[in-house]
Motif scaffolding. Structure first.
Motif: not given
Lengths: 337, 337
Positions: A87, A203-204, A207
């Motif tokens: 990221s 992932n979130s 991020r």
């Protein structure tokens, strides 16, 4: 470069404050320094990004002056650590993921494999590097190669976690099974897409943590709050074992994860009695022992096949063949004598 | 009370600066404290005189507040140490000579033997206390008893230095051989007369050193110059093995010279696995080990019959059966690995 591990298998030398990758275990320099030295080809590599634990960043900065550091506020496993790095770069950046605490006798086979794998990684596959197995090791995971994608590059057919001896022997006989080295090559966005598909929460979290990251010199500090809710797991469990976009590139490499004192012994030069005796210590009438101390002078008399490791804080004495049990010593002491 | 020993057999716990008699090896308190505690019957004993080494006198004073100290400027063996004490008291004083680093399970048999031996000592004989031998120990010297002098008191017929196993077994079969405990009872002048007869140089060195001694609080410091020329030897070699005025009083005593870590193990309470594990250390899946540390936390995993002793300065690992070899570890390190 993943430098977030704590390491309980090399107690008392490794501790939470001074993990395995900051130890001089094989040859000159810490395992982290040796890892960074493998990335010296500036035609092939940009400056490394090190993902490390908060408490260790001071010690790591000494080893990694020309690197960028992502300082994890808490350990969340390799999946999250890699997601933070992915990221932090442009989406089409190709990332080589390297553990910081492994030993390679020679970097060239790995660099060759990286060059070979680059086109496949650029196309969007997640490339794993599989070590040609020299023995039916039960301490490693295996990758089974399937159909060829191109010369020396295969689809990954399956992952086998640490097998029993019979399974390991059978895997070796197939000729298509490789040790899972924990080294990977992929485009940042290709990894994040697969992470979104198979472990969206990671992932979130990564991020969001990076979106609210705070810069601190060469250090980038991801926000804590999103990571608190992030599942802590490995890239293998989160992505590799589920994705159908995995390639494996076999590498014939003299490689070790330096996962036990027995491995340190195997990698070291022995004296005529088969002993590996560190500076200041002595082996008298002893055979095939590993003896190291950073503190008290250790003297062994009349013993065989022992690992004896001392620091100012701890001493472990264990047969070499049982040295994987050292993690029991690193656990909280109980009154079980 | 003879407290001049250095002790290399219990390295790393014992060092020149902190000899065996200042260690807590068996039960509560140092071996010296335990020795002084045996002299608490003030009807029988006057205040003890401790003969100690210069560097150790500070540490000893803490254990021996009510005692007189004779501080040797240099170590000259037990013959000279006893001669210094004998020269410091009135000639007809009866002296009980006690090593400061032995273990007795129970003092009463010794006190009974002292009372029994007093008349003979007052008559001018040198009384040795012979321990009824429980096993054919090869690490001790033996006294062979001859003709009876009175009830339970015998002429000493001969002294046998540390014998081999066959000789030790034969000595036990005679029923008249006893371990030489290093404990003696005699009139000061009777000892000095025999010393003059068999080792006159020691007698004159001690007499001259005491004539020029300097008092320093409770400490008496014999002069150095006469002792520099004094032969360094034991009372056994200098007097006991040559004199014809020796008596032996057998004592049935649970006694040990605590001469090795194996002896410390034997004297200690074991746990269910036969281990003796000191505070802060751990034995996991281990049997019949002695584990002690004053510094780093020691963890042993999967080992048997080992002695593991740690301090901040040193660690020894040796099979219990070879623990007498610990003195090799205390020697100057060589590069023999």
């Amino acid at each position: 470069v993943l430098a977030g591990g704590a390491g309980t298998r090399l107690w008392p030398a490794s501790t939470a404050d001074r993990p395995k990758h900051l130890l001089e275990l094989v040859g000159e320099g810490t395992l982290l320094q040796q890892t960074l030295d493998r990335l010296g080809d500036h035609d092939l590599f940009e400056a490394p990004i090190i993902v490390c634990a908060d408490g260790q960043s001071e010690a790591i900065v000494e080893d990694a002056l020309a690197s960028r550091l992502i300082v994890e506020p808490m350990p969340r496993g390799s999946a999250a650590a890699i997601a933070l790095a992915a990221s932090a770069v442009a989406p089409d950046t190709v990332l080589l993921i390297l553990p910081s605490d492994h030993h390679l006798a020679n970097v060239h086979p790995l660099l060759d494999a990286v060059r070979r794998a680059l086109p496949v990684a650029r196309e969007g596959l997640l490339v794993t590097f599989g070590i040609c197995p020299g023995r039916p090791e039960t301490g490693y995971g295996y990758i089974v190669a399937g159909k060829a994608i191109s010369n020396g590059i295969f689809e990954a057919q399956s992952f086998v976690e640490k097998p029993d001896v019979a399974t390991a022997e059978q895997l070796l006989r197939t000729g298509t099974a490789y040790w899972n080295s924990g080294m990977f090559l992929f485009r940042a966005e290709a990894f994040l897409d697969e992470l979104e598909r198979h472990a969206a929460a990671i992932n979130s979290a990564a991020r969001n943590a990076m979106a609210a990251a705070v810069a601190d010199g060469s250090r980038l500090r991801p926000a804590s709050a999103p990571l608190e809710k992030c599942p802590a797991t490995s890239i293998d469990y989160a992505v590799m074992e589920h994705s159908d976009r995995i390639a494996v590139v076999p590498v014939d490499l003299d490689w070790s994860d330096v996962g036990s004192w027995a491995a340190v012994y195997e990698l070291a030069a022995k004296d005529a009695d088969g002993n590996v005796v560190g500076e200041g210590s002595r082996a008298i009438d002893s055979r095939n022992c590993l003896i190291r101390s950073e503190g008290p002078k250790v003297v062994a008399i009349g013993v065989e096949d022992l690992v004896i490791i001392a620091t100012a804080d701890g001493v472990i004495v264990v047969p070499r063949s049982e040295s994987q049990r050292v993690r029991e010593a690193a656990e909280t002491p109980r009154s079980d004598s």
